[in-house]
Design an enzyme around this catalytic site. Structure first.
Site, PDB file in Angstrom:
ATOM      1  N   PHE A  23       1.062  -0.994  -0.251  1.00  0.00           N
ATOM      2  CA  PHE A  23      -0.559  -0.156   0.066  1.00  0.00           C
ATOM      3  C   PHE A  23       0.736   1.095  -0.290  1.00  0.00           C
ATOM      4  O   PHE A  23       0.273   2.509  -0.770  1.00  0.00           O
ATOM      5  CB  PHE A  23      -0.636   0.180   1.439  1.00  0.00           C
ATOM      6  CG  PHE A  23      -1.903  -0.939   0.731  1.00  0.00           C
ATOM      7  CD1 PHE A  23      -2.743  -0.956   0.175  1.00  0.00           C
ATOM      8  CD2 PHE A  23      -1.677  -2.245   2.016  1.00  0.00           C
ATOM      9  CE1 PHE A  23      -4.252  -1.265   0.265  1.00  0.00           C
ATOM     10  CE2 PHE A  23      -2.934  -3.447   1.627  1.00  0.00           C
ATOM     11  CZ  PHE A  23      -4.099  -2.632   1.356  1.00  0.00           C
ATOM     12  N   GLU A 180     -10.982 -12.713  11.989  1.00  0.00           N
ATOM     13  CA  GLU A 180     -11.812 -13.687  11.081  1.00  0.00           C
ATOM     14  C   GLU A 180     -11.590 -15.058  10.303  1.00  0.00           C
ATOM     15  O   GLU A 180     -12.188 -15.644  10.092  1.00  0.00           O
ATOM     16  CB  GLU A 180     -10.370 -12.605  10.487  1.00  0.00           C
ATOM     17  CG  GLU A 180     -11.026 -10.764   9.796  1.00  0.00           C
ATOM     18  CD  GLU A 180     -10.121 -10.004   9.104  1.00  0.00           C
ATOM     19  OE1 GLU A 180     -10.599  -9.097   8.827  1.00  0.00           O
ATOM     20  OE2 GLU A 180      -9.303 -10.252   8.806  1.00  0.00           O
TER      21      GLU A 180
HETATM   22  C1  LIG Z   1      -3.844 -11.269   7.641  1.00  0.00           C
HETATM   23  C2  LIG Z   1      -3.697  -9.671   7.513  1.00  0.00           C
HETATM   24  C3  LIG Z   1      -5.164  -8.828   7.112  1.00  0.00           C
HETATM   25  C4  LIG Z   1      -5.023  -7.919   7.310  1.00  0.00           C
HETATM   26  N1  LIG Z   1      -6.366  -6.954   7.769  1.00  0.00           N
HETATM   27  C5  LIG Z   1      -6.486  -5.598   7.640  1.00  0.00           C
HETATM   28  C6  LIG Z   1      -7.330  -4.933   7.906  1.00  0.00           C
HETATM   29  O1  LIG Z   1      -8.189  -5.715   8.054  1.00  0.00           O
HETATM   30  N2  LIG Z   1      -7.806  -3.908   7.132  1.00  0.00           N
HETATM   31  C7  LIG Z   1      -6.226  -2.504   7.389  1.00  0.00           C
HETATM   32  O2  LIG Z   1      -6.237  -1.560   6.872  1.00  0.00           O
HETATM   33  N3  LIG Z   1      -5.543  -3.216   7.220  1.00  0.00           N
HETATM   34  C8  LIG Z   1      -5.422  -4.869   6.990  1.00  0.00           C
HETATM   35  N4  LIG Z   1      -3.932  -5.746   7.631  1.00  0.00           N
HETATM   36  C9  LIG Z   1      -2.699  -4.631   7.855  1.00  0.00           C
HETATM   37  C10 LIG Z   1      -2.297  -4.084   6.829  1.00  0.00           C
HETATM   38  O3  LIG Z   1      -2.474  -5.291   5.952  1.00  0.00           O
HETATM   39  C11 LIG Z   1      -0.914  -3.240   6.234  1.00  0.00           C
HETATM   40  O4  LIG Z   1      -0.369  -2.613   7.803  1.00  0.00           O
HETATM   41  C12 LIG Z   1      -0.450  -3.301   5.261  1.00  0.00           C
HETATM   42  O5  LIG Z   1      -0.626  -3.769   3.830  1.00  0.00           O
HETATM   43  C13 LIG Z   1       0.592  -2.524   4.982  1.00  0.00           C
HETATM   44  O6  LIG Z   1       1.332  -1.731   4.400  1.00  0.00           O
HETATM   45  P1  LIG Z   1       2.518  -1.942   4.215  1.00  0.00           P
HETATM   46  O7  LIG Z   1       3.344  -1.470   2.420  1.00  0.00           O
HETATM   47  O8  LIG Z   1       3.324  -0.911   5.048  1.00  0.00           O
HETATM   48  O9  LIG Z   1       3.227  -3.135   3.527  1.00  0.00           O
HETATM   49  P2  LIG Z   1       2.966  -4.551   2.691  1.00  0.00           P
HETATM   50  O10 LIG Z   1       1.340  -4.312   2.120  1.00  0.00           O
HETATM   51  O11 LIG Z   1       3.212  -5.467   3.545  1.00  0.00           O
HETATM   52  O12 LIG Z   1       4.238  -4.702   1.674  1.00  0.00           O
HETATM   53  C14 LIG Z   1       5.913  -4.473   1.755  1.00  0.00           C
HETATM   54  C15 LIG Z   1       5.787  -5.106   0.542  1.00  0.00           C
HETATM   55  O13 LIG Z   1       7.310  -5.313   0.509  1.00  0.00           O
HETATM   56  C16 LIG Z   1       7.572  -5.853  -0.326  1.00  0.00           C
HETATM   57  N5  LIG Z   1       9.290  -6.305   0.288  1.00  0.00           N
HETATM   58  C17 LIG Z   1       8.959  -6.658   1.585  1.00  0.00           C
HETATM   59  N6  LIG Z   1      10.763  -7.292   2.134  1.00  0.00           N
HETATM   60  C18 LIG Z   1      10.895  -6.961   0.627  1.00  0.00           C
HETATM   61  C19 LIG Z   1      12.391  -6.972   0.201  1.00  0.00           C
HETATM   62  N7  LIG Z   1      13.495  -7.088   1.698  1.00  0.00           N
HETATM   63  N8  LIG Z   1      12.745  -6.163  -0.788  1.00  0.00           N
HETATM   64  C20 LIG Z   1      11.472  -5.707  -2.283  1.00  0.00           C
HETATM   65  N9  LIG Z   1      10.852  -6.028  -1.720  1.00  0.00           N
HETATM   66  C21 LIG Z   1      10.095  -6.359  -0.084  1.00  0.00           C
HETATM   67  C22 LIG Z   1       6.513  -7.077  -0.026  1.00  0.00           C
HETATM   68  O14 LIG Z   1       6.787  -8.221  -0.813  1.00  0.00           O
HETATM   69  C23 LIG Z   1       5.361  -6.194   0.107  1.00  0.00           C
HETATM   70  O15 LIG Z   1       4.800  -6.683  -1.534  1.00  0.00           O
HETATM   71  C24 LIG Z   1      -3.877  -6.861   7.856  1.00  0.00           C
HETATM   72  C25 LIG Z   1      -2.864  -7.595   7.169  1.00  0.00           C
HETATM   73  C26 LIG Z   1      -2.529  -8.935   7.312  1.00  0.00           C
HETATM   74  C27 LIG Z   1      -0.920  -9.504   7.410  1.00  0.00           C
END
Ligand SMILES: Cc1cc2nc3c(=O)[nH]c(=O)nc-3n(C[C@H](O)[C@H](O)[C@H](O)COP(=O)(O)OP(=O)(O)OC[C@H]3O[C@@H](n4cnc5c(N)ncnc54)[C@H](O)[C@@H]3O)c2cc1C
Length: 447
Positions: A23, A180
């Protein structure tokens, strides 16, 4: 200058390197799409953006992985200044302004770290093989395999104790994901599977949700948390609060003196941020999240930003913002905008999170929604949950497919993705003697 970063483009462009296409990373990139003076490279270890809030639906056979994932490359294909690379970041050199990946090194003028978080077993990584967590598509399909295989196995065996073990599911962690998962297993066993088996009665499945704290969903008000607990109990889920897991092995879960024999244990208890921040010498909090400044950059490195689950932002309320999709989305957007505006000489502003409330779903038609003092629950809340999740689901095709899947599952009580695709005989539980075809296998009706 690295060739990968600017194929045939002007060298005066600033290089913005984004690590992670979740995200936060994706929304930072979208803000920089087709912006003059900046070349963007987004690197992710997966080639898809994953909508994690619906991952439990894949784990519980309600949706297929492709319904909730979209190729990052195609999401960004309209922007000529953005390159997408598949690769894993291994280390960050802040002084040298470069990141080491598994395919080589990339330099940056701006760096956006958005690698998210992974689950934490609180120092007991040996539990992972018995109790998988849910963070990636691979985890979801593994959980789906374990959950469905346990029903299949129970159908094949005759020993009532063993059967009981295979029909016992323990979910550790009473946050939104644990709730969930527990609700979905409760519902699946009582409605979806109830007519499909002959030797077992899936509705006698025990689903136990274990929570160390005094109540489930502690981020919600007590009233909403109690409502969710009642809804879960109506689906047959037992809730064990103030219960701390002390061991997990192939036999099940130990909680001090207490033990639950269970073939399927799922972990939804703790998360810790990507290690990349710590290894790069950045300031981190006790969960490995990088401590960021009010503009989401890190101290002494104004050109390095950290967003989403990987960051620790405390400047608004004194508490760290939670690891949720809206926080990540808003932070990614803010960073992309900050870089874009800085290129035109605008001064930086401070990040402010706009809280639009929180929601959690329980089974097929119940949810709780809370925004400040505004609270709803039950079917109306579930409809609100559905609309919000479909609205935010990335990619039009996904939305249409997901709505169709849900409508069908809702009307028919079925789960379309109930496939065990990679049945691995080495991970199968020990084989028990086959029941003779004419034998009816009784199942204990004890809860
Ligand atoms: C099962 C589950 C249910 C959830 N339900 C909800 C909900 O209902 N409502 C809500 O608001 N939030 C929810 N969340 C939390 C929400 O999904 C996260 O807060 C959000 O995805 C965080 O976004 P982000 O971009 O920080 O990380 P992420 O979405 O985790 O994205 C990180 C990205 O970085 C990549 N990455 C990681 N390490 C590396 C690396 N070393 N090199 C290259 N790429 C890398 C990964 O592949 C991934 O694509 C949920 C999470 C989970 C796991």
């Amino acid at each position: 200058m690295n060739e990968l970063q600017s194929p045939g483009k002007e060298t005066r462009s600033r290089q913005a390197l984004i690590v992670g296409g979740g995200f936060a990373g994706l929304n930072a990139a979208l803000q920089l799409g087709n912006v003059k003076g900046v070349e963007v490279t987004l690197v992710d270890r997966h080639n898809y953006h994953l909508f994690q809030p619906l991952l439990y639906q894949v784990a519980m056979a309600g949706l297929s992985p492709a319904d909730i994932a979209a190729p990052i490359r195609s999401l960004l294909s309209a922007y000529q200044n953005i390159s997408v690379l598949l690769g894993e970041a291994q280390s960050v050199d802040l002084a040298g302004q470069k990141v080491q990946f598994d395919f080589g090194e990339l330099n940056f003028d701006y760096l956006v770290l958005a690698c998210g978080a992974t689950h934490s077993y609180f120092g007991h990584n040996e539990w992972e093989k018995y109790a998988p967590g849910l963070k990636t598509v691979a985890h979801a399909t593994e959980i789906r395999k374990r959950v469905l295989s346990a029903f299949e196995h129970a159908e094949r065996i005759t020993d009532p104790d063993e059967q009981k073990k295979y029909l016992t599911y323990v979910i550790v962690g009473g946050g939104p994901t644990g709730v969930e998962l527990a609700g979905a297993i409760g519902e699946m066993s009582r409605f979806t599977l109830s007519r499909d088996f002959r030797r077992i009665n899936p509705s006698h499945t025990r689903v136990i949700l274990v929570e160390a704290g005094p109540r489930i969903l502690p981020m919600f008000s007590e009233q909403q948390s109690n409502r969710a607990a009642r809804d879960l109990e109506n689906l047959g889920v037992q809730i064990w609060t103030s219960s701390v897991v002390t061991n997990i092995n192939e036999e099940g879960v130990e909680l001090g003196e207490e033990r639950i024999n269970a073939a399927t244990v799922l972990w939804a208890a703790g998360v810790e941020a990507s290690e990349l921040g710590k290894s790069g010498g950045m300031p981190v909090d006790n969960r490995g999240r990088v401590i960021v400044e009010p503009d989401l950059s890190i101290q002494d490195h104004p050109n390095v930003f950290v967003a989403g689950d990987q960051s620790s932002f405390t400047h608004q309320t004194g508490n760290t913002l939670p690891g949720t999709a809206p926080v990540a989305l808003q932070q990614g957007t803010f960073i992309g905008k900050t870089i874009r505006e800085e290129l035109t000489g605008k001064p930086r502003s401070k990040f402010r999170f706009h809280d639009k409330g929180q929601m959690a779903t329980i089974g097929r038609s119940r949810a709780i929604v809370e925004l400040g003092r505004f609270k709803i629950s039950g079917f109306i809340a579930w409809l609100a949950w559905l609309v919000v999740h479909i609205f935010y689901l990335t990619g039009f095709k996904n939305r249409v497919l997901v709505v169709m899947q849900w409508a069908w599952s809702y009307l028919s009580f079925r789960r379309g993705a109930r496939l065990i695709v990679d049945r691995d005989s080495s991970s199968e539980p020990p084989k028990a003697p086959e029941a003779k075809p004419e034998e009816e296998v009784p199942v204990s009706s004890e809860p």
